[in-house]
Design a protein around this motif. Structure first.
Motif, PDB file in Angstrom:
ATOM      1  N   HIS A   1       0.828  -1.215   0.000  1.00  0.00           N
ATOM      2  CA  HIS A   1       0.000   0.000   0.000  1.00  0.00           C
ATOM      3  C   HIS A   1       0.863   1.267   0.000  1.00  0.00           C
ATOM      4  N   ILE A   2       2.043   1.203   0.592  1.00  0.00           N
ATOM      5  CA  ILE A   2       2.960   2.345   0.531  1.00  0.00           C
ATOM      6  C   ILE A   2       3.344   2.634  -0.917  1.00  0.00           C
ATOM      7  N   ILE A   3       3.598   1.571  -1.673  1.00  0.00           N
ATOM      8  CA  ILE A   3       3.953   1.747  -3.080  1.00  0.00           C
ATOM      9  C   ILE A   3       2.830   2.452  -3.832  1.00  0.00           C
ATOM     10  N   ILE A   4       1.582   2.072  -3.551  1.00  0.00           N
ATOM     11  CA  ILE A   4       0.436   2.708  -4.204  1.00  0.00           C
ATOM     12  C   ILE A   4       0.322   4.175  -3.792  1.00  0.00           C
ATOM     13  N   CYS A   5       0.488   4.463  -2.490  1.00  0.00           N
ATOM     14  CA  CYS A   5       0.363   5.846  -2.003  1.00  0.00           C
ATOM     15  C   CYS A   5       1.437   6.754  -2.585  1.00  0.00           C
ATOM     16  N   ARG A   6       2.634   6.222  -2.789  1.00  0.00           N
ATOM     17  CA  ARG A   6       3.725   7.054  -3.313  1.00  0.00           C
ATOM     18  C   ARG A   6       3.444   7.523  -4.733  1.00  0.00           C
ATOM     19  N   SER A   7       2.559   6.829  -5.436  1.00  0.00           N
ATOM     20  CA  SER A   7       2.252   7.223  -6.814  1.00  0.00           C
ATOM     21  C   SER A   7       1.130   8.243  -6.903  1.00  0.00           C
ATOM     22  N   LEU A   8       0.549   8.644  -5.751  1.00  0.00           N
ATOM     23  CA  LEU A   8      -0.592   9.561  -5.779  1.00  0.00           C
ATOM     24  C   LEU A   8      -0.194  10.992  -6.081  1.00  0.00           C
ATOM     25  N   SER A   9       0.934  11.436  -5.550  1.00  0.00           N
ATOM     26  CA  SER A   9       1.355  12.823  -5.771  1.00  0.00           C
ATOM     27  C   SER A   9       2.832  12.950  -5.437  1.00  0.00           C
ATOM     28  N   LYS A  10       3.398  14.073  -5.818  1.00  0.00           N
ATOM     29  CA  LYS A  10       4.801  14.326  -5.508  1.00  0.00           C
ATOM     30  C   LYS A  10       5.024  14.483  -4.005  1.00  0.00           C
ATOM     31  N   PHE A  11       4.009  15.032  -3.314  1.00  0.00           N
ATOM     32  CA  PHE A  11       4.143  15.177  -1.864  1.00  0.00           C
ATOM     33  C   PHE A  11       4.266  13.815  -1.189  1.00  0.00           C
ATOM     34  N   PHE A  12       3.391  12.879  -1.557  1.00  0.00           N
ATOM     35  CA  PHE A  12       3.447  11.548  -0.946  1.00  0.00           C
ATOM     36  C   PHE A  12       4.739  10.828  -1.330  1.00  0.00           C
ATOM     37  N   LEU A  13       5.194  11.037  -2.537  1.00  0.00           N
ATOM     38  CA  LEU A  13       6.454  10.418  -2.949  1.00  0.00           C
ATOM     39  C   LEU A  13       7.602  10.905  -2.067  1.00  0.00           C
ATOM     40  N   ARG A  14       7.634  12.208  -1.813  1.00  0.00           N
ATOM     41  CA  ARG A  14       8.692  12.783  -0.982  1.00  0.00           C
ATOM     42  C   ARG A  14       8.553  12.326   0.472  1.00  0.00           C
ATOM     43  N   LEU A  15       7.323  12.384   0.986  1.00  0.00           N
ATOM     44  CA  LEU A  15       7.080  12.026   2.377  1.00  0.00           C
ATOM     45  C   LEU A  15       7.443  10.566   2.651  1.00  0.00           C
ATOM     46  N   LEU A  16       7.030   9.683   1.771  1.00  0.00           N
ATOM     47  CA  LEU A  16       7.204   8.251   1.996  1.00  0.00           C
ATOM     48  C   LEU A  16       8.532   7.728   1.463  1.00  0.00           C
ATOM     49  N   SER A  17       9.402   8.643   1.051  1.00  0.00           N
ATOM     50  CA  SER A  17      10.758   8.275   0.633  1.00  0.00           C
ATOM     51  C   SER A  17      11.820   8.877   1.532  1.00  0.00           C
ATOM     52  N   SER A  18      11.397   9.613   2.557  1.00  0.00           N
ATOM     53  CA  SER A  18      12.367  10.256   3.445  1.00  0.00           C
ATOM     54  C   SER A  18      13.098   9.205   4.277  1.00  0.00           C
TER      55      SER A  18
ATOM     56  N   SER B   1      13.863   9.071   7.415  1.00  0.00           N
ATOM     57  CA  SER B   1      13.246   8.772   8.706  1.00  0.00           C
ATOM     58  C   SER B   1      12.058   7.823   8.546  1.00  0.00           C
ATOM     59  N   PHE B   2      11.252   8.012   7.481  1.00  0.00           N
ATOM     60  CA  PHE B   2      10.129   7.107   7.273  1.00  0.00           C
ATOM     61  C   PHE B   2      10.606   5.724   6.849  1.00  0.00           C
ATOM     62  N   LEU B   3      11.637   5.669   6.016  1.00  0.00           N
ATOM     63  CA  LEU B   3      12.149   4.376   5.563  1.00  0.00           C
ATOM     64  C   LEU B   3      12.653   3.548   6.737  1.00  0.00           C
ATOM     65  N   ARG B   4      13.336   4.206   7.673  1.00  0.00           N
ATOM     66  CA  ARG B   4      13.832   3.479   8.849  1.00  0.00           C
ATOM     67  C   ARG B   4      12.661   2.975   9.701  1.00  0.00           C
ATOM     68  N   LEU B   5      11.655   3.840   9.909  1.00  0.00           N
ATOM     69  CA  LEU B   5      10.510   3.460  10.726  1.00  0.00           C
ATOM     70  C   LEU B   5       9.748   2.301  10.092  1.00  0.00           C
ATOM     71  N   HIS B   6       9.509   2.361   8.793  1.00  0.00           N
ATOM     72  CA  HIS B   6       8.726   1.318   8.129  1.00  0.00           C
ATOM     73  C   HIS B   6       9.493  -0.001   8.062  1.00  0.00           C
ATOM     74  N   SER B   7      10.812   0.051   7.871  1.00  0.00           N
ATOM     75  CA  SER B   7      11.601  -1.182   7.785  1.00  0.00           C
ATOM     76  C   SER B   7      11.622  -1.923   9.115  1.00  0.00           C
ATOM     77  N   ILE B   8      11.460  -1.203  10.231  1.00  0.00           N
ATOM     78  CA  ILE B   8      11.427  -1.835  11.549  1.00  0.00           C
ATOM     79  C   ILE B   8      10.107  -2.550  11.784  1.00  0.00           C
TER      80      ILE B   8
END
Length: 389
Positions: A34-51, A53-60
């Protein structure tokens, strides 16, 4: 070595005014799919979900997404395939198809060949190369989910035409081997250069696999009239620290194995689950020279005990689609292996991971991209947002 992160601007939307920590915790509850789908919605979501800090949190909080990558059938007279990585998740029913554009790479004709720990490896032509006849290609490591990549030290074009690319991870460091009949090139993330080894193999290696420090391949040691396949092994432990590499291939033989290599027609290796290697081939009905096959057999070698056992065999209703063709492709890894052949337009999937009581399951995967005339090839891709090339 060049490492690049594609920069993206994002829209000034109302949601962007919310604290990013709050948004990170909200989205961290979603699966990677679902993260992959959300990242394709807009440039904001792409930036937010590629930061980071988020990558570390989600990988845990979430495991990686285990997918199978497809290489579409190649047609010599057709235009080059689009710059897209085609993936599918065989777990749900029907399987989930995904695709990731590779146009963020400043290269022509990318050809994905292998993957390890979320890093995709592919051959591609430089955009600075105006002479297409020179066929100068580079090996690229990238994470298609985060659009980060780096270019490995340059190799001659002959390696991309004739070399098999093997990748695996040891102590969180990806290592890459490009293997031919005469030589092997070794690269690890701890260095910035290729080390060259003599292969000393008796023939072109078939379906080589890398399991940690250990590489395995099948080689034909028979005559021009009759093939005789044997297993060869090379230990690459300590290769990165060796100033004068001396790694050598040797034949692996055990008296108790008997005729394990003689019962299969056109065998090939696939990386198994854990410390195991799978050998797949057509099961001969007799030992005669042109013996027909009765099914496709999957054998499994435990590298700890060095013992073979039967992992699975293709049911008759599946094999009838393969018995008219002498050639087929097998790819995958772990407890999943896909089989493809010409003119059926779908894949046969052997899956032990979903079988009840630890048993095997066979099913068809259809609705694949392309026209289905040729044979599909592929490899395992482990989708991870925290993988850094």
């Amino acid at each position: 070595m060049e490492e690049v992160e594609v920069e993206e601007e994002y829209d000034d939307s109302p949601i962007s005014r919310l604290p990013h920590d709050t948004l990170h915790h909200i989205f961290s509850t979603l699966s990677l799919r679902h993260i992959i789908i959300c990242r394709s919605l807009s440039k904001f979501f792409l930036r937010l979900l590629s930061s980071p800090s988020f990558l570390r949190l989600h990988s845990i909080t979430h495991p990686p997404l285990h997918l199978l990558a497809l290489r579409l059938p190649h047609h010599r007279h057709h235009s080059p395939p689009p710059s897209t990585l085609h993936l599918f998740d065989p777990s749900p029913s029907p399987p989930l198809s995904l695709s990731f554009p590779l146009d963020f790479l400043p290269f022509h004709s990318p050809l994905p060949v292998s993957s390890s720990l979320g890093i995709l490896y592919l051959w591609a032509e430089s955009t600075h190369n105006s002479n297409s006849a020179s066929n100068t290609k580079s090996l690229i490591a990238c994470n298609p989910l985060t659009k980060r990549f780096r270019v490995l030290p340059h190799l001659g074009s002959a390696w991309s035409r004739h070399g098999s690319v093997l990748v695996d991870s040891v102590n969180s460091s990806n290592r890459v081997i490009v293997l031919t009949e005469l030589a092997a090139l070794y690269f690890s993330g701890n260095g910035n250069r290729w080390l060259k080894f003599s292969s000393n193999l008796p023939s072109k290696p078939r379906s080589p696999v890398l399991v940690g420090d250990d590489a395995f391949a099948l080689c034909d040691v028979g005559s021009p009239w009759r093939s005789q396949w044997k297993l060869f092994h090379c230990d690459f432990a300590g290769a990165a620290e060796s100033s004068a590499p001396a790694q050598r291939w040797s034949r692996v033989e055990r008296h108790e194995w008997g005729d394990v290599f003689d019962i299969l027609k056109r065998p090939r290796l696939v990386r198994g689950a854990g410390n195991r290697v799978l050998m797949v081939g057509g099961l001969k009905s007799s030992f005669s020279l042109n013996s027909p096959c009765s099914t496709i057999l999957i054998l499994r070698l435990d590298l700890d005990s060095m013992e073979w056992d039967e992992a699975g065999r293709m049911p008759p209703e599946f094999f009838q689609c393969f018995q008219e063709s002498s050639k087929f492709k097998a790819f995958g890894g772990g407890d999943r292996v896909c089989f493809s052949t010409k003119r059926i337009g779908k894949l046969a999937l052997w899956d032990r991971s979903n079988g009840k009581g630890g048993g095997e399951e066979w099913r068809w995967i259809d609705n694949l991209p392309g026209n289905g005339d040729g044979m599909y090839r592929g490899f395992v891709f482990e989708g991870r947002l925290d993988a850094l090339p």
